[in-house]
Design an enzyme around this catalytic site. Structure first.
Site, short mmCIF file in Angstrom:
data_model
loop_
_atom_site.label_atom_id
_atom_site.label_comp_id
_atom_site.label_asym_id
_atom_site.label_seq_id
_atom_site.Cartn_x
_atom_site.Cartn_y
_atom_site.Cartn_z
N HIS A 86 -2.26 0.08 -9.73
CA HIS A 86 -2.79 -0.90 -8.76
C HIS A 86 -3.33 -2.15 -9.48
CE1 HIS A 86 -4.50 -1.28 -4.46
NE2 HIS A 86 -4.40 -2.49 -5.01
N ARG A 136 0.86 -1.18 0.00
CA ARG A 136 0.00 0.00 0.00
C ARG A 136 0.90 1.24 0.00
NH1 ARG A 136 -3.57 -2.74 -1.52
NH2 ARG A 136 -5.59 -3.13 -0.55
#
Ligand code: NDP
Ligand code: OXD
Length: 307
Positions: A270, A222
Protein backbone atom coordinates in the site's frame (compact mmCIF):
# COMPACT_ATOMS: atom_id res chain seq x y z
CA UNK A 1 -8.57 24.73 17.34
CA UNK A 2 -7.20 22.05 14.99
CA UNK A 3 -6.16 18.78 16.58
CA UNK A 4 -3.86 16.61 14.49
CA UNK A 5 -3.92 12.93 15.34
CA UNK A 6 -0.91 11.32 13.65
CA UNK A 7 0.78 9.59 16.61
CA UNK A 8 3.86 8.42 14.73
CA UNK A 9 4.80 11.91 13.41
CA UNK A 10 2.76 14.17 15.65
CA UNK A 11 5.17 17.07 16.09
CA UNK A 12 6.19 17.12 12.42
CA UNK A 13 2.58 17.48 11.28
CA UNK A 14 1.72 19.93 14.04
CA UNK A 15 4.58 22.25 13.16
CA UNK A 16 3.77 22.17 9.42
CA UNK A 17 0.08 22.83 10.03
CA UNK A 18 0.76 25.60 12.52
CA UNK A 19 3.06 27.33 10.02
CA UNK A 20 0.42 27.05 7.29
CA UNK A 21 -2.43 28.18 9.57
CA UNK A 22 -1.03 30.88 11.89
CA UNK A 23 -4.56 32.17 12.58
CA UNK A 24 -5.61 29.08 14.56
CA UNK A 25 -4.09 26.93 17.32
CA UNK A 26 -2.82 23.54 16.18
CA UNK A 27 -2.23 20.87 18.82
CA UNK A 28 -1.05 17.29 18.55
CA UNK A 29 -0.48 16.18 22.16
CA UNK A 30 -3.74 14.68 23.50
CA UNK A 31 -2.98 15.86 27.04
CA UNK A 32 -2.95 19.52 25.89
CA UNK A 33 -6.28 19.33 24.05
CA UNK A 34 -9.55 20.62 25.48
CA UNK A 35 -12.10 18.48 23.60
CA UNK A 36 -14.72 21.26 23.75
CA UNK A 37 -12.39 23.64 21.88
CA UNK A 38 -11.61 21.32 18.95
CA UNK A 39 -13.37 22.45 15.73
CA UNK A 40 -11.15 20.65 13.24
CA UNK A 41 -9.45 17.28 13.31
CA UNK A 42 -6.78 15.97 10.91
CA UNK A 43 -5.96 12.25 10.96
CA UNK A 44 -5.45 9.18 8.81
CA UNK A 45 -6.10 6.02 10.85
CA UNK A 46 -8.57 7.29 13.46
CA UNK A 47 -8.95 4.92 16.41
CA UNK A 48 -12.50 3.85 17.34
CA UNK A 49 -14.35 6.57 19.22
CA UNK A 50 -11.94 9.38 18.28
CA UNK A 51 -14.56 11.62 16.62
CA UNK A 52 -17.06 11.28 19.47
CA UNK A 53 -14.56 12.89 21.87
CA UNK A 54 -15.06 16.29 20.23
CA UNK A 55 -18.68 17.50 20.56
CA UNK A 56 -18.15 20.74 18.58
CA UNK A 57 -16.34 19.28 15.59
CA UNK A 58 -16.96 21.08 12.27
CA UNK A 59 -14.75 19.10 9.93
CA UNK A 60 -12.48 16.10 9.74
CA UNK A 61 -9.55 16.21 7.31
CA UNK A 62 -8.49 12.77 6.13
CA UNK A 63 -4.75 12.78 5.44
CA UNK A 64 -5.19 10.46 2.48
CA UNK A 65 -7.37 10.06 -0.62
CA UNK A 66 -9.58 7.06 0.11
CA UNK A 67 -12.11 7.66 2.87
CA UNK A 68 -13.72 4.21 3.12
CA UNK A 69 -12.57 3.93 6.74
CA UNK A 70 -14.14 7.31 7.57
CA UNK A 71 -17.55 7.24 5.85
CA UNK A 72 -18.61 4.10 7.71
CA UNK A 73 -17.74 5.44 11.15
CA UNK A 74 -20.72 5.64 13.52
CA UNK A 75 -18.92 8.20 15.72
CA UNK A 76 -18.63 10.71 12.85
CA UNK A 77 -21.82 12.79 13.05
CA UNK A 78 -23.55 13.51 9.69
CA UNK A 79 -23.22 17.27 10.20
CA UNK A 80 -19.41 17.10 10.35
CA UNK A 81 -17.79 17.85 7.01
CA UNK A 82 -15.36 15.19 5.77
CA UNK A 83 -12.56 16.47 3.54
CA UNK A 84 -9.98 14.24 1.86
CA UNK A 85 -6.79 14.87 -0.09
CA UNK A 86 -7.27 15.35 -3.81
CA UNK A 87 -4.00 14.60 -5.62
CA UNK A 88 -1.76 16.66 -3.28
CA UNK A 89 1.28 15.08 -4.94
CA UNK A 90 -0.21 11.58 -5.19
CA UNK A 91 -1.13 11.65 -8.88
CA UNK A 92 2.49 11.80 -9.98
CA UNK A 93 3.38 8.85 -7.75
CA UNK A 94 0.41 6.88 -9.06
CA UNK A 95 1.45 7.52 -12.66
CA UNK A 96 4.89 6.12 -11.85
CA UNK A 97 3.41 3.08 -10.12
CA UNK A 98 1.14 2.26 -13.07
CA UNK A 99 3.90 2.79 -15.62
CA UNK A 100 6.11 0.35 -13.71
CA UNK A 101 3.32 -2.23 -13.79
CA UNK A 102 2.68 -1.88 -17.49
CA UNK A 103 6.30 -1.75 -18.60
CA UNK A 104 7.34 -4.73 -16.48
CA UNK A 105 5.15 -7.01 -18.60
CA UNK A 106 5.03 -5.09 -21.87
CA UNK A 107 8.86 -4.96 -22.07
CA UNK A 108 9.23 -8.53 -20.66
CA UNK A 109 11.27 -7.35 -17.66
CA UNK A 110 9.79 -10.15 -15.53
CA UNK A 111 10.71 -12.74 -18.17
CA UNK A 112 14.26 -11.38 -18.37
CA UNK A 113 14.58 -11.63 -14.57
CA UNK A 114 13.55 -15.29 -14.80
CA UNK A 115 16.01 -15.83 -17.66
CA UNK A 116 18.78 -14.09 -15.72
CA UNK A 117 18.29 -16.53 -12.84
CA UNK A 118 18.95 -19.32 -15.36
CA UNK A 119 21.85 -17.52 -17.08
CA UNK A 120 19.83 -17.39 -20.30
CA UNK A 121 20.46 -14.74 -22.99
CA UNK A 122 17.28 -14.83 -25.09
CA UNK A 123 15.66 -11.75 -26.66
CA UNK A 124 11.83 -11.87 -26.54
CA UNK A 125 9.21 -9.93 -28.53
CA UNK A 126 7.84 -6.84 -26.75
CA UNK A 127 4.64 -4.91 -27.39
CA UNK A 128 4.58 -1.24 -28.37
CA UNK A 129 2.44 1.10 -26.28
CA UNK A 130 0.30 1.79 -29.34
CA UNK A 131 -0.63 -1.90 -29.47
CA UNK A 132 -1.92 -1.96 -25.90
CA UNK A 133 -5.49 -1.14 -24.93
CA UNK A 134 -5.46 0.08 -21.32
CA UNK A 135 -8.66 0.60 -19.35
CA UNK A 136 -8.51 2.85 -16.28
CA UNK A 137 -11.35 2.34 -13.79
CA UNK A 138 -11.95 5.60 -11.94
CA UNK A 139 -11.34 8.99 -13.51
CA UNK A 140 -10.94 11.07 -10.38
CA UNK A 141 -7.94 13.04 -9.19
CA UNK A 142 -5.70 10.00 -9.65
CA UNK A 143 -7.38 7.99 -12.42
CA UNK A 144 -7.72 10.97 -14.77
CA UNK A 145 -4.06 11.89 -14.31
CA UNK A 146 -2.99 8.30 -14.95
CA UNK A 147 -5.23 7.96 -18.01
CA UNK A 148 -3.84 11.15 -19.54
CA UNK A 149 -0.24 10.23 -18.80
CA UNK A 150 -0.71 6.83 -20.44
CA UNK A 151 -2.39 8.41 -23.45
CA UNK A 152 0.63 10.72 -23.79
CA UNK A 153 2.86 7.62 -23.62
CA UNK A 154 1.03 6.29 -26.69
CA UNK A 155 -1.24 3.64 -25.13
CA UNK A 156 -4.80 3.25 -26.40
CA UNK A 157 -6.56 4.46 -23.26
CA UNK A 158 -10.14 4.03 -22.16
CA UNK A 159 -11.48 5.45 -18.91
CA UNK A 160 -14.48 4.42 -16.86
CA UNK A 161 -16.31 6.33 -14.16
CA UNK A 162 -19.72 6.73 -12.54
CA UNK A 163 -20.61 9.96 -14.34
CA UNK A 164 -19.67 11.19 -17.81
CA UNK A 165 -16.18 12.66 -18.32
CA UNK A 166 -14.28 14.17 -21.21
CA UNK A 167 -10.51 13.82 -21.34
CA UNK A 168 -8.26 14.56 -24.29
CA UNK A 169 -7.06 11.34 -26.02
CA UNK A 170 -9.00 9.11 -23.61
CA UNK A 171 -12.13 7.23 -24.67
CA UNK A 172 -14.33 7.87 -21.62
CA UNK A 173 -17.27 5.63 -20.79
CA UNK A 174 -19.47 5.57 -17.73
CA UNK A 175 -22.03 3.48 -15.90
CA UNK A 176 -22.02 -0.18 -14.94
CA UNK A 177 -23.56 -1.27 -18.26
CA UNK A 178 -20.43 -0.10 -20.14
CA UNK A 179 -17.98 -2.07 -18.02
CA UNK A 180 -18.21 -5.61 -19.38
CA UNK A 181 -17.57 -4.58 -22.99
CA UNK A 182 -14.57 -2.51 -21.90
CA UNK A 183 -13.06 -5.41 -19.98
CA UNK A 184 -13.42 -7.74 -22.95
CA UNK A 185 -11.45 -5.22 -25.02
CA UNK A 186 -8.55 -4.53 -22.64
CA UNK A 187 -4.94 -5.70 -22.67
CA UNK A 188 -4.43 -4.04 -19.30
CA UNK A 189 -6.76 -3.01 -16.52
CA UNK A 190 -5.85 -0.29 -14.03
CA UNK A 191 -8.08 0.00 -10.96
CA UNK A 192 -8.23 3.40 -9.24
CA UNK A 193 -11.67 3.35 -7.69
CA UNK A 194 -12.80 4.32 -4.19
CA UNK A 195 -14.12 1.56 -1.95
CA UNK A 196 -17.90 1.98 -1.78
CA UNK A 197 -20.98 -0.22 -1.71
CA UNK A 198 -21.07 0.08 -5.51
CA UNK A 199 -17.43 -0.90 -6.13
CA UNK A 200 -16.89 -3.65 -3.57
CA UNK A 201 -16.59 -6.95 -5.40
CA UNK A 202 -16.79 -5.19 -8.79
CA UNK A 203 -14.00 -7.25 -10.37
CA UNK A 204 -15.46 -10.63 -9.49
CA UNK A 205 -14.60 -13.95 -11.12
CA UNK A 206 -17.10 -13.40 -13.94
CA UNK A 207 -15.70 -10.01 -14.86
CA UNK A 208 -12.08 -11.13 -14.57
CA UNK A 209 -12.91 -13.94 -17.00
CA UNK A 210 -14.01 -11.33 -19.56
CA UNK A 211 -10.44 -10.00 -19.88
CA UNK A 212 -8.65 -11.32 -22.98
CA UNK A 213 -5.98 -13.99 -22.50
CA UNK A 214 -2.68 -12.44 -21.43
CA UNK A 215 -4.26 -9.33 -19.89
CA UNK A 216 -2.49 -7.46 -17.08
CA UNK A 217 -4.29 -6.33 -13.92
CA UNK A 218 -3.04 -3.43 -11.78
CA UNK A 219 -4.96 -2.57 -8.61
CA UNK A 220 -4.06 0.46 -6.52
CA UNK A 221 -7.65 1.34 -5.52
CA UNK A 222 -8.77 -0.98 -2.76
CA UNK A 223 -8.40 -4.75 -2.32
CA UNK A 224 -12.11 -5.27 -1.62
CA UNK A 225 -12.88 -4.46 -5.26
CA UNK A 226 -11.06 -7.47 -6.69
CA UNK A 227 -11.68 -11.21 -6.23
CA UNK A 228 -8.12 -12.11 -5.28
CA UNK A 229 -8.72 -15.88 -5.42
CA UNK A 230 -10.05 -15.59 -8.96
CA UNK A 231 -7.09 -13.42 -9.96
CA UNK A 232 -4.62 -15.93 -8.50
CA UNK A 233 -6.40 -18.76 -10.33
CA UNK A 234 -6.15 -16.82 -13.60
CA UNK A 235 -2.43 -16.25 -13.07
CA UNK A 236 -1.74 -19.85 -12.00
CA UNK A 237 -3.53 -21.11 -15.11
CA UNK A 238 -1.50 -18.76 -17.31
CA UNK A 239 -4.68 -17.13 -18.61
CA UNK A 240 -3.78 -13.71 -17.20
CA UNK A 241 -0.49 -12.18 -18.27
CA UNK A 242 0.46 -10.69 -14.92
CA UNK A 243 -0.68 -8.53 -12.04
CA UNK A 244 0.61 -5.75 -9.84
CA UNK A 245 -1.28 -5.23 -6.59
CA UNK A 246 -0.74 -2.54 -3.99
CA UNK A 247 -3.93 -3.00 -1.96
CA UNK A 248 -5.59 -5.97 -0.28
CA UNK A 249 -8.81 -6.67 1.56
CA UNK A 250 -6.63 -7.67 4.52
CA UNK A 251 -3.60 -5.45 5.15
CA UNK A 252 -0.91 -6.42 5.92
CA UNK A 253 -1.39 -9.37 3.60
CA UNK A 254 -0.99 -12.45 5.87
CA UNK A 255 2.42 -14.08 5.53
CA UNK A 256 0.82 -17.40 4.62
CA UNK A 257 -1.35 -15.99 1.81
CA UNK A 258 -0.74 -17.78 -1.52
CA UNK A 259 -0.50 -14.41 -3.30
CA UNK A 260 3.08 -14.06 -2.02
CA UNK A 261 4.10 -17.14 -4.02
CA UNK A 262 2.04 -16.62 -7.18
CA UNK A 263 4.09 -16.31 -10.36
CA UNK A 264 3.78 -13.08 -12.36
CA UNK A 265 2.20 -11.32 -9.39
CA UNK A 266 4.05 -8.32 -7.98
CA UNK A 267 2.96 -7.03 -4.57
CA UNK A 268 3.66 -3.84 -2.68
CA UNK A 269 2.50 -2.80 0.83
CA UNK A 270 0.00 0.00 0.00
CA UNK A 271 2.62 2.49 -1.12
CA UNK A 272 1.60 3.29 -4.71
CA UNK A 273 0.96 6.93 -3.79
CA UNK A 274 1.83 8.14 -0.33
CA UNK A 275 0.69 11.21 1.53
CA UNK A 276 3.26 14.00 1.15
CA UNK A 277 3.12 16.26 4.22
CA UNK A 278 4.14 19.47 2.38
CA UNK A 279 1.46 19.59 -0.35
CA UNK A 280 -1.10 17.94 1.93
CA UNK A 281 -0.76 20.65 4.57
CA UNK A 282 -1.07 23.37 1.94
CA UNK A 283 -4.27 21.76 0.59
CA UNK A 284 -5.68 21.32 4.09
CA UNK A 285 -5.02 24.97 4.94
CA UNK A 286 -6.86 26.14 1.82
CA UNK A 287 -9.75 23.76 2.59
CA UNK A 288 -10.02 24.91 6.21
CA UNK A 289 -10.15 28.54 5.15
CA UNK A 290 -12.82 27.71 2.55
CA UNK A 291 -14.94 26.08 5.26
CA UNK A 292 -14.45 29.11 7.51
CA UNK A 293 -15.69 31.27 4.63
CA UNK A 294 -18.73 29.03 4.09
CA UNK A 295 -17.41 27.65 0.78
CA UNK A 296 -17.22 23.96 -0.21
CA UNK A 297 -13.53 22.95 -0.18
CA UNK A 298 -11.66 20.82 -2.69
CA UNK A 299 -11.92 17.20 -1.54
CA UNK A 300 -15.27 17.56 0.24
CA UNK A 301 -16.63 14.01 0.51
CA UNK A 302 -20.20 13.16 -0.39
CA UNK A 303 -20.89 10.85 2.54
CA UNK A 304 -23.99 9.34 0.92
CA UNK A 305 -22.02 8.43 -2.21
CA UNK A 306 -19.12 7.18 -0.11
CA UNK A 307 -16.28 9.09 -1.79
P1 NDP B 1 -11.71 10.42 -6.67
O1 NDP B 1 -12.83 10.44 -5.70
O2 NDP B 1 -11.13 11.69 -7.15
O3 NDP B 1 -12.15 9.60 -7.96
C1 NDP B 1 -12.91 8.45 -7.89
C2 NDP B 1 -13.28 8.02 -9.29
O4 NDP B 1 -13.95 6.76 -9.22
C3 NDP B 1 -14.25 8.99 -9.96
O5 NDP B 1 -13.94 9.12 -11.31
C4 NDP B 1 -15.60 8.30 -9.79
O6 NDP B 1 -16.54 8.59 -10.80
C5 NDP B 1 -15.17 6.86 -9.92
N1 NDP B 1 -16.21 6.00 -9.33
C6 NDP B 1 -16.64 5.99 -8.05
N2 NDP B 1 -17.62 5.07 -7.89
C7 NDP B 1 -17.80 4.51 -9.10
C8 NDP B 1 -18.66 3.51 -9.60
N3 NDP B 1 -19.55 2.90 -8.81
N4 NDP B 1 -18.59 3.19 -10.91
C9 NDP B 1 -17.70 3.81 -11.71
N5 NDP B 1 -16.86 4.76 -11.31
C10 NDP B 1 -16.90 5.10 -10.02
O7 NDP B 1 -10.58 9.50 -6.01
P2 NDP B 1 -9.01 9.53 -6.26
O8 NDP B 1 -8.75 9.49 -7.72
O9 NDP B 1 -8.38 10.61 -5.46
O10 NDP B 1 -8.59 8.15 -5.57
C11 NDP B 1 -9.15 6.94 -6.03
C12 NDP B 1 -8.87 5.84 -5.00
O11 NDP B 1 -7.50 5.46 -5.06
C13 NDP B 1 -9.05 6.22 -3.55
O12 NDP B 1 -10.42 6.20 -3.17
C14 NDP B 1 -8.26 5.15 -2.83
O13 NDP B 1 -9.08 4.01 -2.62
C15 NDP B 1 -7.17 4.81 -3.84
N6 NDP B 1 -5.85 5.31 -3.42
C16 NDP B 1 -4.85 4.39 -3.26
C17 NDP B 1 -3.60 4.80 -2.91
C18 NDP B 1 -2.50 3.81 -2.82
O14 NDP B 1 -1.39 4.16 -2.42
N7 NDP B 1 -2.72 2.57 -3.19
C19 NDP B 1 -3.27 6.20 -2.65
C20 NDP B 1 -4.40 7.08 -2.86
C21 NDP B 1 -5.63 6.64 -3.24
P3 NDP B 1 -17.11 10.09 -10.99
O15 NDP B 1 -15.95 10.88 -11.55
O16 NDP B 1 -18.19 9.92 -11.96
O17 NDP B 1 -17.53 10.56 -9.63
C1 OXD C 1 -5.16 5.91 0.21
C2 OXD C 1 -4.11 6.83 0.55
O1 OXD C 1 -6.29 6.32 0.06
O2 OXD C 1 -3.01 6.36 0.89
O3 OXD C 1 -4.86 4.72 0.05
O4 OXD C 1 -4.29 8.03 0.46
Amino acid sequence: MLYVHVPEQAEHWRALLQAALPEITVLAAPAEVDPLAVRYLACWRPPAGLFARFPDLRAVFALGAGVDRFVTRPDLAPAVALVRLSDAGMARQMIEYVRIGLLRFQRRIDDYAAQQARGLWQPLPARAAEEMRVTVLGLGALGAAVAQALAADGYVVRGWSRSAHQLAAVDCRHGEAALDALLADSDALVMLLPNTDATRGLLDARRLALLPAGAIVINAGRGEQLDLDALLAGLQAGRLGGAQLDVFAEEPLPATHPAWQTPRLYLSPHVAAMTLPGPSVQQLAVALRALEAGQPPLGLVDRQRGY
